[in-house]
Design a protein around this motif. Structure first.
Motif, PDB file in Angstrom:
ATOM      1  N   ALA A 132       0.856  -1.197   0.000  1.00  0.00           N
ATOM      2  CA  ALA A 132       0.000   0.000   0.000  1.00  0.00           C
ATOM      3  C   ALA A 132       0.887   1.241   0.000  1.00  0.00           C
ATOM      4  CB  ALA A 132      -0.923  -0.007   1.210  1.00  0.00           C
ATOM      5  N   THR A 133       1.406   1.604  -1.177  1.00  0.00           N
ATOM      6  CA  THR A 133       2.401   2.674  -1.286  1.00  0.00           C
ATOM      7  C   THR A 133       1.985   3.783  -2.257  1.00  0.00           C
ATOM      8  OG1 THR A 133       3.577   1.363  -2.964  1.00  0.00           O
ATOM      9  CG2 THR A 133       4.307   1.132  -0.678  1.00  0.00           C
ATOM     10  N   ASN A 134       0.725   3.801  -2.642  1.00  0.00           N
ATOM     11  CA  ASN A 134       0.242   4.861  -3.530  1.00  0.00           C
ATOM     12  C   ASN A 134      -0.518   5.911  -2.726  1.00  0.00           C
ATOM     13  OD1 ASN A 134       1.228   3.636  -5.923  1.00  0.00           O
ATOM     14  ND2 ASN A 134      -0.520   2.234  -5.905  1.00  0.00           N
ATOM     15  N   ALA A 135      -0.816   7.022  -3.373  1.00  0.00           N
ATOM     16  CA  ALA A 135      -1.526   8.102  -2.691  1.00  0.00           C
ATOM     17  C   ALA A 135      -2.976   7.738  -2.399  1.00  0.00           C
ATOM     18  CB  ALA A 135      -1.464   9.378  -3.533  1.00  0.00           C
ATOM     19  N   ILE A 136      -3.510   6.722  -3.086  1.00  0.00           N
ATOM     20  CA  ILE A 136      -4.897   6.289  -2.904  1.00  0.00           C
ATOM     21  C   ILE A 136      -4.899   4.829  -2.477  1.00  0.00           C
ATOM     22  CG2 ILE A 136      -7.100   5.877  -4.084  1.00  0.00           C
ATOM     23  CD1 ILE A 136      -6.501   8.277  -5.838  1.00  0.00           C
ATOM     24  N   PHE A 137      -5.777   4.500  -1.520  1.00  0.00           N
ATOM     25  CA  PHE A 137      -5.864   3.122  -1.028  1.00  0.00           C
ATOM     26  C   PHE A 137      -7.331   2.746  -0.865  1.00  0.00           C
ATOM     27  CE2 PHE A 137      -6.079   0.141   2.611  1.00  0.00           C
ATOM     28  CZ  PHE A 137      -5.426  -0.943   2.014  1.00  0.00           C
ATOM     29  N   ALA A 138      -7.715   1.577  -1.384  1.00  0.00           N
ATOM     30  CA  ALA A 138      -9.075   1.067  -1.228  1.00  0.00           C
ATOM     31  C   ALA A 138      -9.118   0.163  -0.003  1.00  0.00           C
ATOM     32  CB  ALA A 138      -9.510   0.310  -2.481  1.00  0.00           C
ATOM     33  N   ALA A 139      -9.804   0.611   1.038  1.00  0.00           N
ATOM     34  CA  ALA A 139      -9.834  -0.118   2.310  1.00  0.00           C
ATOM     35  C   ALA A 139     -11.128  -0.911   2.432  1.00  0.00           C
ATOM     36  CB  ALA A 139      -9.722   0.870   3.469  1.00  0.00           C
ATOM     37  N   ASN A 140     -10.997  -2.192   2.807  1.00  0.00           N
ATOM     38  CA  ASN A 140     -12.176  -3.032   3.015  1.00  0.00           C
ATOM     39  C   ASN A 140     -12.163  -3.728   4.368  1.00  0.00           C
ATOM     40  OD1 ASN A 140     -10.181  -4.897   2.638  1.00  0.00           O
ATOM     41  ND2 ASN A 140     -11.081  -5.887   0.848  1.00  0.00           N
ATOM     42  N   THR A 141     -11.290  -3.237   5.263  1.00  0.00           N
ATOM     43  CA  THR A 141     -11.157  -3.819   6.597  1.00  0.00           C
ATOM     44  C   THR A 141     -11.366  -2.728   7.639  1.00  0.00           C
ATOM     45  OG1 THR A 141      -9.547  -5.428   5.752  1.00  0.00           O
ATOM     46  CG2 THR A 141      -9.605  -5.096   8.132  1.00  0.00           C
ATOM     47  N   ALA A 142     -12.045  -3.080   8.706  1.00  0.00           N
ATOM     48  CA  ALA A 142     -12.279  -2.115   9.776  1.00  0.00           C
ATOM     49  C   ALA A 142     -10.988  -1.837  10.532  1.00  0.00           C
ATOM     50  CB  ALA A 142     -13.348  -2.647  10.730  1.00  0.00           C
TER      51      ALA A 142
END
Length: 407
Positions: free
Chosen positions: A265-275
């Motif tokens: 996870a090293t980009n400016a945008i991250f898609a999170a699917n975990t609490a």
């Protein structure tokens, strides 16, 4: 004064350019042919054995392989200089160069007064350095006499020298670490050049007096501020897009979940699917920003699938109805009914009454999350048959309906 190289070459001889680099920025270059490790002349060591890479067996030979010693004599102008590095560059395609060791030998007559700088240990290149950075160096006594009160100075970016005094005493062939009382201002972003030197009275060997160092001060990236592009409370199977909220040229990012780095996870945008608690850092030019403020994501569990039941018969006649009930323990549940897999418009209560054939199921929604489909209830609606007529033939009565008659 003299530099010795212990080397050998495999698969033929190797032609190499050897460059000796001195701390004052000058250098001296040599061209040398390194003999093959088998049967070369002028060897220093022979019969050292070798290991077969296929069988791992040790091959003993009385005369081969061989190692060779080569003398590199320094020019008179370079005899008293400090060597910073030695580089080897093969200039011909043939041979496999192997350098085993380097030995330095001094044949010059020692002098009583000879002190110099051998290292600048501080400051180091980094991020956001300040206006009062300490300057720390290593002073070495190259001479034969013990020395005291050695003048030592540093020059920053070619400016005026900062001259101080190392009290000592410093015994022959020993070193001491000295930190200048006067600090250096490195508060501006940029590149700084330090030139540090000693100025001992009677020191006739100037080649080892000084040491140079370049320090690069980089800008610490701005602290990211996470922006969530959707609700921070979401249902299982969905995700929320998080943005670092800043744009630093050339920056890499590291996203963290509960203070642990997220792999990849090293980009400016991250898609999170975990609490959990999310933070992010930006890194540019070797400098890392502070971690962002925490953004907490909450995962809402999907409610359990409802159970559909009825107190009525599920096989009825046309004109009769069946009332279905969906039961769910989900708080504040909303309902949705389906017939044959298609949503029934307006059917949003826990009960649904139907007069139609079909396979009926229900879904509940709670906390913005939908359940899985319920069990199926099959409702069968039979048409009412046409009223039969009776015909008579003598004592025989006959119904017009061939089936379902009750006399």
């Amino acid at each position: 004064d003299q530099v010795y190289i212990l080397a050998t070459s495999g698969s033929g001889t190797s032609t190499v350019t050897i460059t000796i680099n001195f701390t004052d920025g000058s250098n001296q270059t040599f061209t040398q042919t390194i003999a093959d490790w088998f049967n070369g002349s002028g060897f220093a060591i022979q019969g050292i054995s070798r290991v077969n890479i296929t069988s791992s067996g040790i091959e003993n030979n009385a005369t081969n392989p061989r190692l060779y010693q080569y003398l590199l004599s320094l020019n008179a102008a370079n005899i008293n200089k400090q060597i910073q590095s030695i580089t080897f560059n093969k200039t011909a395609a043939g041979g496999v160069l192997n350098v085993m060791g380097i030995t330095l030998r001094s044949v010059a007559s020692p002098t009583p007064n000879d002190a110099g700088i051998t290292a600048i240990s501080a400051p180091e290149s980094g991020c956001g350095l300040g206006a009062q950075e300490t300057v720390t160096v290593t002073i070495h006594n190259f001479g034969t006499d013990s020395q005291s009160n050695i003048p030592v100075a540093y020059v920053l970016n070619g400016g005026l020298p900062v001259v101080e005094n190392f009290a000592g005493p410093l015994a022959s062939n020993t070193s001491a670490v000295y930190t200048f009382a006067t600090t250096a201002d490195l508060s501006a972003i940029g590149t700084y050049t330090f030139h540090v030197y000693t100025d001992l009275t009677g020191d006739t060997v100037a080649g080892n007096n000084s040491w140079n160092k370049t320090v690069v001060v980089s800008q610490t990236p701005a602290t990211p501020a996470i922006i969530a592009t959707g609700p921070t409370s979401f249902c299982a199977g969905n995700w929320v897009t998080l943005s670092a909220g800043i744009s630093t040229t050339g920056a890499a990012y590291q996203w963290m979940l509960n203070n642990n780095a997220i792999a990849g996870a090293t980009n400016a945008i991250f898609a999170a699917n975990t609490a959990g608690d999310y933070t992010v850092k930006a890194t540019a030019n070797g400098c890392s920003s502070p971690a962002s403020a925490i953004v907490t994501l909450t995962l809402n569990p999907a409610p359990a699938a409802p159970f559909v039941s009825t107190n009525d018969a599920t096989a009825v006649c046309s004109g009769e109805s069946v009332t279905l009930t969906a039961t769910s323990a989900a708080p504040g549940a909303g309902y949705l009914w389906l017939r044959n897999g298609t949503t029934i418009a307006g059917a949003v209560n826990s009960t649904y009454t139907t007069t139609q054939n079909g396979l009926y199921r229900a879904i509940v929604a709670s906390g913005g999350c939908a359940s899985a489909l319920s069990n199926i209830v099959n409702v069968v609606v039979a048409p009412i048959p046409v009223t039969p007529t009776i015909s008579q033939s003598g004592m025989l009565l006959t119904s017009s309906s061939g089936i379902g008659n009750q006399w």
